[in-house]
Design a protein around this motif. Structure first.
Motif, mmCIF file in Angstrom:
data_model
loop_
_atom_site.group_PDB
_atom_site.id
_atom_site.type_symbol
_atom_site.label_atom_id
_atom_site.label_comp_id
_atom_site.label_asym_id
_atom_site.label_seq_id
_atom_site.Cartn_x
_atom_site.Cartn_y
_atom_site.Cartn_z
ATOM 1 N N ILE A 15 0.840 -1.204 0.000
ATOM 2 C CA ILE A 15 0.000 0.000 0.000
ATOM 3 C C ILE A 15 0.876 1.256 0.000
ATOM 4 O O ILE A 15 0.510 2.280 -0.559
ATOM 5 N N PHE A 16 2.106 1.116 0.556
ATOM 6 C CA PHE A 16 2.952 2.280 0.778
ATOM 7 C C PHE A 16 4.250 2.290 -0.026
ATOM 8 O O PHE A 16 4.984 3.270 0.005
ATOM 9 N N VAL A 17 4.575 1.186 -0.737
ATOM 10 C CA VAL A 17 5.829 1.146 -1.477
ATOM 11 C C VAL A 17 5.564 0.834 -2.946
ATOM 12 O O VAL A 17 4.546 0.224 -3.293
ATOM 13 N N ASN A 18 6.475 1.236 -3.787
ATOM 14 C CA ASN A 18 6.297 1.099 -5.234
ATOM 15 C C ASN A 18 6.353 -0.352 -5.693
ATOM 16 O O ASN A 18 7.020 -1.199 -5.084
ATOM 17 N N LYS A 19 5.663 -0.602 -6.775
ATOM 18 C CA LYS A 19 5.654 -1.917 -7.392
ATOM 19 C C LYS A 19 7.076 -2.342 -7.731
ATOM 20 O O LYS A 19 7.867 -1.562 -8.251
ATOM 21 N N GLY A 20 7.422 -3.593 -7.398
ATOM 22 C CA GLY A 20 8.750 -4.114 -7.686
ATOM 23 C C GLY A 20 9.688 -4.114 -6.489
ATOM 24 O O GLY A 20 10.715 -4.802 -6.513
ATOM 25 N N GLU A 21 9.361 -3.374 -5.424
ATOM 26 C CA GLU A 21 10.211 -3.349 -4.234
ATOM 27 C C GLU A 21 10.168 -4.710 -3.542
ATOM 28 O O GLU A 21 9.093 -5.297 -3.366
ATOM 29 N N GLU A 22 11.340 -5.213 -3.130
ATOM 30 C CA GLU A 22 11.367 -6.459 -2.376
ATOM 31 C C GLU A 22 10.892 -6.185 -0.958
ATOM 32 O O GLU A 22 11.338 -5.245 -0.301
ATOM 33 N N ILE A 23 9.993 -7.034 -0.463
ATOM 34 C CA ILE A 23 9.415 -6.843 0.865
ATOM 35 C C ILE A 23 9.949 -7.861 1.861
ATOM 36 O O ILE A 23 10.318 -7.519 2.975
ATOM 37 N N VAL A 24 9.989 -9.121 1.467
ATOM 38 C CA VAL A 24 10.476 -10.169 2.359
ATOM 39 C C VAL A 24 10.853 -11.380 1.511
ATOM 40 O O VAL A 24 10.352 -11.565 0.395
ATOM 41 N N SER A 25 11.761 -12.183 2.040
ATOM 42 C CA SER A 25 12.101 -13.442 1.369
ATOM 43 C C SER A 25 12.091 -14.544 2.414
ATOM 44 O O SER A 25 12.225 -14.288 3.615
ATOM 45 N N THR A 26 11.916 -15.769 1.955
ATOM 46 C CA THR A 26 11.923 -16.920 2.859
ATOM 47 C C THR A 26 12.966 -17.917 2.387
ATOM 48 O O THR A 26 13.142 -18.138 1.183
ATOM 49 N N LYS A 27 13.659 -18.514 3.344
ATOM 50 C CA LYS A 27 14.668 -19.524 3.040
ATOM 51 C C LYS A 27 14.521 -20.660 4.045
ATOM 52 O O LYS A 27 14.441 -20.427 5.245
ATOM 53 N N GLY A 28 14.489 -21.893 3.515
ATOM 54 C CA GLY A 28 14.304 -23.034 4.397
ATOM 55 C C GLY A 28 14.991 -24.284 3.890
ATOM 56 O O GLY A 28 15.848 -24.235 3.002
ATOM 57 N N LYS A 29 14.589 -25.412 4.450
ATOM 58 C CA LYS A 29 15.215 -26.692 4.138
ATOM 59 C C LYS A 29 14.917 -27.143 2.710
ATOM 60 O O LYS A 29 15.769 -27.688 2.020
ATOM 61 N N VAL A 30 13.676 -26.891 2.272
ATOM 62 C CA VAL A 30 13.283 -27.269 0.912
ATOM 63 C C VAL A 30 13.555 -26.071 0.007
ATOM 64 O O VAL A 30 12.759 -25.136 -0.066
ATOM 65 N N SER A 31 14.694 -26.076 -0.658
ATOM 66 C CA SER A 31 15.157 -24.904 -1.402
ATOM 67 C C SER A 31 14.188 -24.466 -2.496
ATOM 68 O O SER A 31 14.090 -23.279 -2.808
ATOM 69 N N LYS A 32 13.447 -25.413 -3.058
ATOM 70 C CA LYS A 32 12.522 -25.042 -4.145
ATOM 71 C C LYS A 32 11.350 -24.216 -3.618
ATOM 72 O O LYS A 32 10.600 -23.618 -4.399
ATOM 73 N N TRP A 33 11.182 -24.189 -2.281
ATOM 74 C CA TRP A 33 10.141 -23.361 -1.684
ATOM 75 C C TRP A 33 10.640 -21.960 -1.340
ATOM 76 O O TRP A 33 9.843 -21.093 -0.985
ATOM 77 N N ASP A 34 11.965 -21.748 -1.413
ATOM 78 C CA ASP A 34 12.502 -20.413 -1.124
ATOM 79 C C ASP A 34 11.899 -19.415 -2.105
ATOM 80 O O ASP A 34 11.763 -19.698 -3.302
ATOM 81 N N LYS A 35 11.557 -18.245 -1.586
ATOM 82 C CA LYS A 35 10.876 -17.300 -2.458
ATOM 83 C C LYS A 35 11.147 -15.866 -2.050
ATOM 84 O O LYS A 35 11.281 -15.564 -0.863
ATOM 85 N N ASP A 36 11.243 -15.011 -3.048
ATOM 86 C CA ASP A 36 11.330 -13.565 -2.822
ATOM 87 C C ASP A 36 9.964 -12.959 -3.104
ATOM 88 O O ASP A 36 9.389 -13.180 -4.181
ATOM 89 N N TYR A 37 9.468 -12.199 -2.137
ATOM 90 C CA TYR A 37 8.151 -11.575 -2.287
ATOM 91 C C TYR A 37 8.339 -10.082 -2.547
ATOM 92 O O TYR A 37 8.943 -9.373 -1.733
ATOM 93 N N LYS A 38 7.817 -9.627 -3.672
ATOM 94 C CA LYS A 38 7.940 -8.217 -4.055
ATOM 95 C C LYS A 38 6.558 -7.567 -4.153
ATOM 96 O O LYS A 38 5.546 -8.246 -4.306
ATOM 97 N N ALA A 39 6.557 -6.262 -4.057
ATOM 98 C CA ALA A 39 5.315 -5.515 -4.244
ATOM 99 C C ALA A 39 4.847 -5.719 -5.674
ATOM 100 O O ALA A 39 5.587 -5.422 -6.621
ATOM 101 N N SER A 40 3.635 -6.228 -5.846
ATOM 102 C CA SER A 40 3.148 -6.581 -7.189
ATOM 103 C C SER A 40 2.060 -5.644 -7.691
ATOM 104 O O SER A 40 1.599 -5.800 -8.823
ATOM 105 N N LYS A 41 1.671 -4.669 -6.855
ATOM 106 C CA LYS A 41 0.570 -3.787 -7.240
ATOM 107 C C LYS A 41 1.014 -2.325 -7.186
ATOM 108 O O LYS A 41 2.010 -1.981 -6.533
ATOM 109 N N THR A 42 0.247 -1.493 -7.816
ATOM 110 C CA THR A 42 0.487 -0.048 -7.725
ATOM 111 C C THR A 42 0.088 0.414 -6.332
ATOM 112 O O THR A 42 -1.017 0.111 -5.867
#
Length: 562
Positions: free
Chosen positions: A250-277
């Motif tokens: 709601i407060f940051v521009n589209k494309g900004e990285e917000i949070v990422s997750t890293k764990g034991k199952v590497s294929k589940w690791d993910k970067d979450y970015k702002a996807s909306k205006t």
């Protein structure tokens, strides 16, 4: 046959556990053998226990306890959710359930209405905080647990309920008829204007409606000419990850990285970015946090801090940076299992406790200062890991007196507010209401009639020290000092009521306000004389200070010279 059914059920669980373990990639033969061996031991142990233990056992209860104990050795967030608890789990994630729309609590042997939610069946039927539940559809509920009573109140929507209550101050029981409804609790119980230009939003949980409610509140506040915003996340334990991401978006521009997750199952690791205006990427923001702000609250406050998008005010947050994934089990049960850790934009992890490396006594320690690492925000301010989010502006936590804590714990303030509300048809507007001297005298008389007594932590610690001194034979040479200190620290009700009158009056007034203006009014009342909130307003009204905190020229996270 009964024995076969019991052991068959246990064997099915063992096979399920084994298959699940194998599925998760234990490829080495030694590991597979170790798992198979121990699951077989577990099965044979339970079989022998079931056959020969002197008393009858409940196999389902025993297995659940063993699973709970196993999971608790990992971390507090990895839990088994049986089918019977699925509705409670859904309530935590969605804020929605079918019931009467009231919080209940145990008070001595009774279950009482602790807080009816405005607009829902309990409210419509005239149930009030303090009402003692006697019967639900003819079933007596005195001496039952809150869980038992909750199960009677919840269920299919549009079903009528007949509830018999005892109302303090009334001679006869009252009968209330209501119809169970689908209840959707608000994530934003209150928002409003603090000044002519500063808006305020209180978010108490990250359910699946959280981001939408904040967006709607912000749009309304902007229509009231809000030029800056206070987002209150104090006491917010978190919730859904996607809602935390959407709130930041709601407060940051589209494309900004917000949070990422890293764990034991590497294929589940993910970067979450702002996807909306974003709705407003420029409005100045002060985020309020405290020790009760956890998980999704820390993602929001941490991301806004790391992106230099808002000023964080208050106290260090809880430090819960573990990701849970819900896995389906047989018989409609679920496993909520920790699968990864959160990392906010600077790269730091917000987790405070390392459950994988416990102390010799089984306790879990915090990350030592020697292992704390420095990171940098988007514009170069230094920030640190080690657990939780350290605010840009720290505000000293106000501690309640031992008297106040005991008055709350023993329902003295709650019960007085109940009698007050049942004998006063109305009170002034929230901003004008306060406890009068006469009201405080009535409160004092009330708790004395109840023979209220209490101990302080100081006296309990002194008693422990005195015991140690006697065991070590030092007491005789210091008994005079012990007696003098005991005289000063021992609780004295009249003295402490005078000393902490303002604090007790404020807590009592807050409880009374909730009886007339409900949850929304309680939040609004709590904002008066709020030091953390006042500091946030001060920062937002001082453009130089706000800018200096974000660019690193002042504050706890001032940029280091390079």
């Amino acid at each position: 046959m009964k024995l076969q059914r019991k052991t068959g059920a246990i064997w099915a669980i063992v096979i399920l556990l084994f298959c699940s373990a194998a599925f998760w990639g234990f490829s080495r033969d030694e590991r597979n053998f170790e798992i198979s061996k121990n699951l077989n031991i577990y099965y044979t142990l339970f079989r022998e226990l079931n056959l020969f233990y002197v008393d009858e056992i409940d196999p389902g209860d025993l297995v659940k306890k063993s699973m709970d104990a196993m999971l608790s050795s990992l971390d507090p967030y990895t839990t088994y959710i049986p089918e019977a608890e699925i509705e409670d789990f859904k309530l935590m994630t969605t804020g929605q359930y079918a019931g009467i729309g009231a919080l209940i609590s145990k008070h001595d042997k009774d279950v009482i209405i602790a807080e009816p939610y405005e607009g829902f069946p309990a409210f419509k039927a005239g149930l009030k905080a303090g009402d003692v539940l006697l019967e639900i559809n003819g079933t007596k509920v005195t001496n039952k647990t809150t869980e038992d009573v909750s199960n009677l109140l919840k269920g299919q929507a549009n079903v009528p309920l007949n509830i018999k209550i005892k109302r303090p101050g009334y001679n006869k029981p009252l009968d209330k008829k209501l119809i169970r409804e689908n209840i959707q609790l608000k994530s934003v119980p209150y928002y409003g204007m603090l000044t002519d230009s500063i808006g305020y939003i209180h978010l108490n949980q990250f359910t699946d409606k959280a981001a939408g409610e904040i967006k709607a509140a912000l749009i309304d506040l902007k229509s009231q000419h809000a030029k800056s915003l206070v987002l209150d996340l104090r006491g917010n334990p978190g919730g859904l990850l996607d809602q935390a991401i959407d709130v930041v978006n709601i407060f940051v521009n589209k494309g900004e990285e917000i949070v990422s997750t890293k764990g034991k199952v590497s294929k589940w690791d993910k970067d979450y970015k702002a996807s909306k205006t974003p709705l407003d990427p420029d409005i100045p923001i002060a985020v309020l946090v405290n020790r009760g702000s956890a998980s999704a609250s820390e993602i929001v406050s941490g991301a806004l801090q790391d992106l230099d998008r808002g000023v964080i005010v208050g106290n260090r947050t809880f430090g819960k940076g573990l990701v849970q994934t819900t896995r389906n089990l047989t018989y409609n049960a679920k496993l909520k299992v920790t699968t990864a850790k959160y990392y906010i934009p600077s790269g730091r992890c917000i987790q405070a406790l390392d459950y994988s490396n416990r102390n010799a006594d089984g306790s879990v320690g915090k990350i030592p200062d020697s292992l704390i690492t420095e990171y940098f925000t988007k514009d170069g301010r230094p920030v640190y890991d080690g657990g939780g989010i350290l605010p840009d502006v720290k505000v000293k936590t106000e501690m309640y007196s031992s008297l106040a804590i005991n008055l709350i714990r023993n329902f003295m303030i709650f019960d007085f507010a109940t009698l007050y509300a049942n004998s006063h048809e109305s009170i002034p507007a929230i901003k004008d209401f306060k406890l009068s001297d006469k009201d405080f005298e009535d409160f004092t008389k009330f708790i004395k009639e109840k023979k209220f007594d209490y101990k302080s932590e100081s006296t309990e610690l002194l008693d422990a020290l005195k015991k140690s001194a006697k065991e070590e034979k030092y007491y005789e040479i210091s008994s005079t000092e012990f007696d003098a200190l005991a005289a000063k620290l021992s609780p004295n009700l009249d003295r402490d009521l005078t000393r902490f009158k303002d604090e007790i009056s404020d807590l009592t007034a807050h409880e009374i306000v909730k009886r007339y203006y409900y949850q929304k009014g309680g939040v609004e009342y709590s904002l008066h004389e709020d030091k953390t909130l006042n500091k946030a307003i001060e920062v937002l009204e001082n453009k130089t200070e706000y800018t200096g905190l974000l660019n690193g020229s002042i504050g706890l996270h001032a940029r280091k010279l390079k």
